[in-house]
Motif scaffolding. Sequence first.
Motif, short mmCIF file in Angstrom:
data_model
loop_
_atom_site.label_atom_id
_atom_site.label_comp_id
_atom_site.label_asym_id
_atom_site.label_seq_id
_atom_site.Cartn_x
_atom_site.Cartn_y
_atom_site.Cartn_z
N TRP A 236 45.48 22.41 -13.89
CA TRP A 236 46.89 22.28 -13.57
C TRP A 236 47.34 20.86 -13.89
N GLU A 237 48.48 20.75 -14.58
CA GLU A 237 49.04 19.43 -14.86
C GLU A 237 49.81 18.97 -13.64
N ILE A 238 49.29 17.95 -12.95
CA ILE A 238 49.84 17.52 -11.67
C ILE A 238 50.91 16.46 -11.88
N SER A 239 52.12 16.75 -11.42
CA SER A 239 53.20 15.77 -11.45
C SER A 239 53.01 14.76 -10.34
N LYS A 240 53.14 13.49 -10.66
CA LYS A 240 52.94 12.44 -9.66
C LYS A 240 53.88 12.61 -8.48
N GLN A 241 55.16 12.87 -8.75
CA GLN A 241 56.13 12.99 -7.67
C GLN A 241 55.87 14.21 -6.81
N ILE A 242 55.49 15.33 -7.46
CA ILE A 242 55.17 16.54 -6.70
C ILE A 242 53.97 16.29 -5.80
N LEU A 243 52.98 15.57 -6.31
CA LEU A 243 51.79 15.23 -5.52
C LEU A 243 52.18 14.43 -4.28
N ILE A 244 53.07 13.46 -4.47
CA ILE A 244 53.51 12.64 -3.34
C ILE A 244 54.32 13.47 -2.35
#
Length: 405
Positions: free
Chosen positions: A375-383
Amino acid sequence: MDADAKQDSLNFQEQKYVQDLRDAVYDADDVLDEFLTLVKQKQLKNNKVTSFFSRFKILTHNLSSKVKTVNDKLDKIASKIEKFSFKIECKPVKFTKEETSSFICDDEIIGREEDVEKIVGVLLGSHNVDHPNVSLLSIMGMGGLGKTALAKLVYNHPRITEAFPLKRWTCIADQDQKQLDLKGHLGKVVKGSSVGDETTLEDIHHEVKRQLGGQKYLLVLDDVWTESYEEWQKFEGYLKVGGRGSWIIVTTRSNITAQMIGRDGVHVLQGLSEPKCWDLFERMAFQAEARDDQLVKLGKTIVKKCTNVPLAIRVVGSLLRGQSKSKWLSFHDKGLNSLGESNETMTSILKLSYDQLDPSLKACFAYCAIFPKDWEISKQILIDFGWHMVTLTREFGRGLLSYIA
């Protein structure tokens, strides 16, 4: 932290003790979170000071009771510390090493020139008239040998780019799937189109025909695990719309998969030669200054223990770069005992890197496991997701969080 560093050697009682301690610390953390939440609420309730202060007193009284319960639990656990071999140090233990990375740029890949030329020659060779328009080639090898890196070198080779008007790269990564996800994987092949949850397999079939139909294409399917011939036949059937001279390259660890798919060739990837192994290790482990003869001698022994696996050499070299002789000696004696020539090698290699992380970073790394593989993890979504998870913990407790996970 001391227990975490010894995790592989803890007995059952020690593991139980550490888990009890961890649970108590989590309880303490929850109480602190509750108190901070109350403070924030107090700051936001200036227009309702009287009613809120009455409620605040009740809530803080309840919190004081929770604090006492947590303290009692911590005291009880702390009293048992002498039964175990854990050290309590005033300063956190830090794994110090020069910041480096095992990220592989295409121009840093060593020792695969012959493999590249061989595969490129096959792809550009005269097409067998007895074969259908689309031919298949498998790249097979154990984890960490560099199958994906080799496929990238072939995919980006100037002669390949010139010969194939259409190229697509798709990561399959179906290790944990009970059956091959036709809709999902075909949707990746036709990326850029409006493929959504309501899109049917028939819709995707038409989109595959629209994008690939009649064109000479090169499709790389990376990390294929399925050993079901029936499932593969269904998947392959949708891709047979290409023009003459089209190729599908599959990377896989499974010999069964490689033989089943690679009807037009199986390229078995071998480990690096000894000179290439040492060349790679030198790049990763040594800095520009003069090299210590003792470290060079240790390094050559360590490289042999890496069993010619490029990933192992890169990870080990990165970990030892800039370290003291004592670190090299310790790693030489203990660090590579778990490595062997099997498909479990990659896990053992990556664990070497994991073991060097700070405990706080280990927790962050483990948190990322909530995302699906590849899965390509978005930095903002992770936060944002991390913040929502913290909020859930405060409001409903860790039990609900465990249930959601």
